[in-house]
Design an enzyme around this catalytic site. Structure first.
Site, PDB file in Angstrom:
ATOM      1  N   GLU A   1       5.810  -6.264  -6.862  1.00 59.51           N
ATOM      2  CA  GLU A   1       4.723  -6.500  -5.894  1.00 59.51           C
ATOM      3  C   GLU A   1       4.449  -5.243  -5.062  1.00 59.51           C
ATOM      4  O   GLU A   1       3.307  -4.896  -4.785  1.00 59.51           O
ATOM      5  CB  GLU A   1       5.079  -7.657  -4.951  1.00 59.51           C
ATOM      6  CG  GLU A   1       5.008  -9.019  -5.606  1.00 59.51           C
ATOM      7  CD  GLU A   1       5.518 -10.115  -4.671  1.00 59.51           C
ATOM      8  OE1 GLU A   1       4.979 -10.239  -3.559  1.00 59.51           O
ATOM      9  OE2 GLU A   1       6.466 -10.821  -5.038  1.00 59.51           O
TER      10      GLU A   1
ATOM     11  N   HIS B   1      -8.920 -13.200 -20.579  1.00 58.97           N
ATOM     12  CA  HIS B   1      -9.278 -14.044 -19.416  1.00 58.97           C
ATOM     13  C   HIS B   1      -8.067 -14.808 -18.875  1.00 58.97           C
ATOM     14  O   HIS B   1      -8.224 -15.899 -18.330  1.00 58.97           O
ATOM     15  CB  HIS B   1     -10.399 -15.033 -19.763  1.00 58.97           C
ATOM     16  CG  HIS B   1     -11.534 -14.415 -20.510  1.00 58.97           C
ATOM     17  ND1 HIS B   1     -12.625 -13.847 -19.884  1.00 58.97           N
ATOM     18  CD2 HIS B   1     -11.739 -14.228 -21.839  1.00 58.97           C
ATOM     19  CE1 HIS B   1     -13.458 -13.367 -20.795  1.00 58.97           C
ATOM     20  NE2 HIS B   1     -12.942 -13.579 -21.999  1.00 58.97           N
TER      21      HIS B   1
ATOM     22  N   GLN C   1      -5.302  22.019   6.321  1.00 55.75           N
ATOM     23  CA  GLN C   1      -3.958  21.632   6.761  1.00 55.75           C
ATOM     24  C   GLN C   1      -3.724  20.130   6.530  1.00 55.75           C
ATOM     25  O   GLN C   1      -2.596  19.677   6.400  1.00 55.75           O
ATOM     26  CB  GLN C   1      -3.785  21.981   8.247  1.00 55.75           C
ATOM     27  CG  GLN C   1      -2.412  21.672   8.797  1.00 55.75           C
ATOM     28  CD  GLN C   1      -2.175  22.392  10.116  1.00 55.75           C
ATOM     29  OE1 GLN C   1      -2.015  23.601  10.142  1.00 55.75           O
ATOM     30  NE2 GLN C   1      -2.169  21.655  11.210  1.00 55.75           N
TER      31      GLN C   1
ATOM     32  N   LYS D   1      14.100 -19.319  -3.270  1.00 53.72           N
ATOM     33  CA  LYS D   1      13.190 -18.261  -3.724  1.00 53.72           C
ATOM     34  C   LYS D   1      13.902 -17.044  -4.302  1.00 53.72           C
ATOM     35  O   LYS D   1      14.927 -16.616  -3.806  1.00 53.72           O
ATOM     36  CB  LYS D   1      12.298 -17.788  -2.560  1.00 53.72           C
ATOM     37  CG  LYS D   1      11.301 -18.805  -2.071  1.00 53.72           C
ATOM     38  CD  LYS D   1      10.257 -19.197  -3.104  1.00 53.72           C
ATOM     39  CE  LYS D   1       9.232 -18.117  -3.314  1.00 53.72           C
ATOM     40  NZ  LYS D   1       8.410 -17.912  -2.123  1.00 53.72           N
TER      41      LYS D   1
ATOM     42  N   SER E   1       1.536  21.958  12.337  1.00 52.77           N
ATOM     43  CA  SER E   1       1.816  21.207  11.099  1.00 52.77           C
ATOM     44  C   SER E   1       3.310  21.194  10.770  1.00 52.77           C
ATOM     45  O   SER E   1       3.720  20.631   9.760  1.00 52.77           O
ATOM     46  CB  SER E   1       1.038  21.801   9.926  1.00 52.77           C
ATOM     47  OG  SER E   1       1.284  23.189   9.818  1.00 52.77           O
TER      48      SER E   1
ATOM     49  N   ASN F   1      12.165 -13.583  -5.142  1.00 49.00           N
ATOM     50  CA  ASN F   1      10.849 -12.943  -5.102  1.00 49.00           C
ATOM     51  C   ASN F   1      10.834 -11.599  -5.830  1.00 49.00           C
ATOM     52  O   ASN F   1      11.740 -10.787  -5.643  1.00 49.00           O
ATOM     53  CB  ASN F   1      10.424 -12.717  -3.645  1.00 49.00           C
ATOM     54  CG  ASN F   1      10.210 -14.024  -2.903  1.00 49.00           C
ATOM     55  OD1 ASN F   1       9.813 -15.021  -3.509  1.00 49.00           O
ATOM     56  ND2 ASN F   1      10.492 -14.021  -1.611  1.00 49.00           N
TER      57      ASN F   1
ATOM     58  N   SER G   1      14.068 -15.353   0.322  1.00 52.12           N
ATOM     59  CA  SER G   1      13.180 -15.684   1.422  1.00 52.12           C
ATOM     60  C   SER G   1      14.028 -16.009   2.644  1.00 52.12           C
ATOM     61  O   SER G   1      15.147 -16.514   2.518  1.00 52.12           O
ATOM     62  CB  SER G   1      12.335 -16.898   1.035  1.00 52.12           C
ATOM     63  OG  SER G   1      11.931 -17.603   2.198  1.00 52.12           O
TER      64      SER G   1
HETATM   65  N1  ARG Z   1      -0.582  25.362   8.565  1.00 52.42           N
HETATM   66  C1  ARG Z   1      -1.695  25.944   7.882  1.00 52.42           C
HETATM   67  C2  ARG Z   1      -2.162  25.029   6.747  1.00 52.42           C
HETATM   68  O1  ARG Z   1      -1.447  24.163   6.398  1.00 52.42           O
HETATM   69  C3  ARG Z   1      -1.308  27.267   7.308  1.00 52.42           C
HETATM   70  C4  ARG Z   1      -2.451  28.184   7.160  1.00 52.42           C
HETATM   71  C5  ARG Z   1      -2.938  28.608   8.497  1.00 52.42           C
HETATM   72  N2  ARG Z   1      -3.983  29.555   8.399  1.00 52.42           N
HETATM   73  C6  ARG Z   1      -4.827  29.794   9.400  1.00 52.42           C
HETATM   74  N3  ARG Z   1      -5.751  30.648   9.215  1.00 52.42           N
HETATM   75  N4  ARG Z   1      -4.743  29.108  10.528  1.00 52.42           N
HETATM   76  O2  ARG Z   1      -3.223  25.144   6.209  1.00 52.42           O
END
Ligand code: ARG
Length: 476
Positions: free
Chosen positions: A309, A175, A341, A302, A42, A304, A296
């Site tokens: 939007e 409306h 995660q 134009k 992550s 815009n 545009s």
């Molecule tokens: N990267 C993990 C998360 O975002 C951190 C926690 C990881 N814990 C574990 N038991 N693998 O949740």
């Protein structure tokens, strides 16, 4: 690793095994599959939690010092090294590593590089499960504070604009048909009320975000008996999460934030829809600043309204993030599961989107220029004082349903003659079967008379709009 050393389980063999198999793999017989390593990491998106991770670690180190798990000088060493790491990250010299999986392991690994065995003691009585929950709560709390401050600025900008338009007449719609005269100030104060509730919801959500998970460790708590209350105070939490299983697993606080964000964006989307319509050539009620509009690539004429939007469009992604988090949480057994995660990308994007859209409107709102004459013309053309005429007849003892009929016929005559109601003569207003309408009707048919008549709390009369603005200024 030699066959010999792997067979005889010596400490050297264990170390070299750990090195060749990767971190946290003491109990495994092979290294992580390369795809799995990237798939489960992550760090590419959770590195944005680095400052919160370090703040949490500093507080945890002090707590370990206070309960005698770390010596005073060890705490100092850890805190100094964490500060150095923070500086490295901010300078862009920190090397993030995917094999180290996440922000927590990246920072801990660098800590161990810097101070060796002392660094290895920091994770005592802690798990990444309570660590990550703490980091997200700190991050979200900071974000809520930033966004709420911006919302306050936007609320003030709406009040300033509304104040300029207490007397500006425009058609109020139902409306999308011109319905009754209102003031532009009153309309803007409707936006104000929506945003005021949105800010209230966000600040209410903050109360439940601002609880400390640390001390829950992996799920059951820790035998080191941490002083959780003092950690909570050090990190400005309002208290601790009461149950360790709940602390590491639930993400309801993030869901709640996304719900509040989705509702805020839904409101903003409504305002933006109006800005898009009003700035069109067909309505021409308002001018948006050139620097908030784009041209545009093919049509030179134009201008815009891309910003409103886009805000309208971005509502969809925040609604989507809310749905993603609800679905993520659903069916998860206690306690922590890796599913969680997946909380970060939707949450981060919801925060970014809400913050950006608030910033955009903060730039836009003070620069909205109302085309007062066009608004007035549209109000006249829309026969918007027809209800006032009916109310006039009721005051002259005509039953409301009969009054409705008489006025309906007058409107029909006005359409045929190409006139506004005000332009009809007394005879044209009455028609062949009535004589109730007399000269005093013209006061009632005036736009100013119509708005001034709605002179009660919540009504569109300039005096009421002015009172609403003053009341709001006192309470912001
Ligand atoms: N990267 C993990 C998360 O975002 C951190 C926690 C990881 N814990 C574990 N038991 N693998 O949740």
């Amino acid at each position: 690793m030699t066959t010999h050393s792997s067979q005889n389980n010596s400490s050297t063999a264990t170390n070299s095994q750990a090195q060749s198999k990767g971190l946290l793999r003491g109990r495994f017989s092979e290294a992580t599959d390369a795809f799995v390593e990237a798939f489960t990491a992550s760090v590419t998106f959770d590195q944005r939690l680095y400052a919160q991770d370090i703040r949490g670690s500093v507080a945890h180190a002090h707590m370990l010092g206070n309960i005698g798990v770390l010596q005073k000088d060890e705490v100092e060493q850890i805190v100094d090294a964490l500060e150095q790491i923070s500086a490295e990250i901010e300078a862009g010299s920190f090397v993030w590593s995917v094999p180290l999986e996440d922000v927590h392991m990246n920072i801990e690994s660098r800590l161990i590089d810097l101070i060796g065995d002392t660094g290895k003691k920091l994770h005592t009585g802690r798990s990444r499960n309570d660590q990550v929950a703490t980091d997200i709560r700190l991050y979200l709390r900071d974000a809520i504070d930033r966004i709420a401050a911006k919302q306050t600025d936007l609320l003030n900008a709406l009040l300033d604009l509304a104040e300029q338009h207490i007397h500006t007449i425009m058609p109020g719609f139902t409306h999308l048909q011109a319905a009754q005269p209102i003031t532009f100030g009153h309309h803007l104060m409707a936006w104000f009320e929506m945003l005021l509730r949105d800010r209230e919801r966000l600040l209410d959500c903050r109360k439940r975000v601002n609880k400390l998970p640390l001390g829950a460790a992996a799920l059951a708590g820790t035998p080191y008996l941490p002083d959780r209350e003092s950690v909570a105070r050090a990190l400005q939490f309002d208290g601790i999460c009461a149950n360790s299983l709940d602390a590491v697993s639930d993400r309801d606080f993030a869901i709640e934030f996304c719900a509040a964000a989705a509702l805020t964006l839904t409101h903003m989307s409504r305002w933006c829809e109006e800005l898009v319509l009003w700035s069109s050539q067909q309505f021409n009620f308002v001018e948006l600043p050139d620097r908030f509009c784009t041209g545009s690539s093919i049509m030179p004429q134009k201008k815009n309204p891309d910003v409103p939007e886009l805000i309208r469009g971005k509502t969809g992604r925040v609604n989507g993030h809310l749905m993603a988090l609800l679905t993520l949480m659903k069916s998860q057994p206690l306690a922590y599961n890796k599913d969680n995660q997946e909380d970060k990308e939707p949450l981060f994007d919801a925060i970014d989107t809400l913050e950006d859209c608030t910033t955009a409107l903060l730039g836009l709102v003070p620069n909205i220029v109302a085309n007062k004459e066009v608004m007035r013309e549209a109000t006249l053309k829309g026969f918007t004082t027809a209800t006032d005429l009916a109310d006039y007849l009721v005051r002259k003892a005509v039953p409301f349903r009969d009054a409705h009929e008489i006025v309906g016929q007058a409107v029909q005559r006005a359409v045929t003659l190409g006139k506004t109601l005000e332009e009809l003569s007394i005879e044209e207003l009455n028609g062949p079967d009535s004589s109730v309408i007399t000269q005093d009707v013209y006061q009632v048919l005036s736009l100013e008379g119509s708005v001034a008549a709605r002179d009660h709390a919540g009504g569109t009369a300039p005096s009421q709009v002015s009172a609403a603005i003053n009341h709001a200024r006192q309470h912001l």
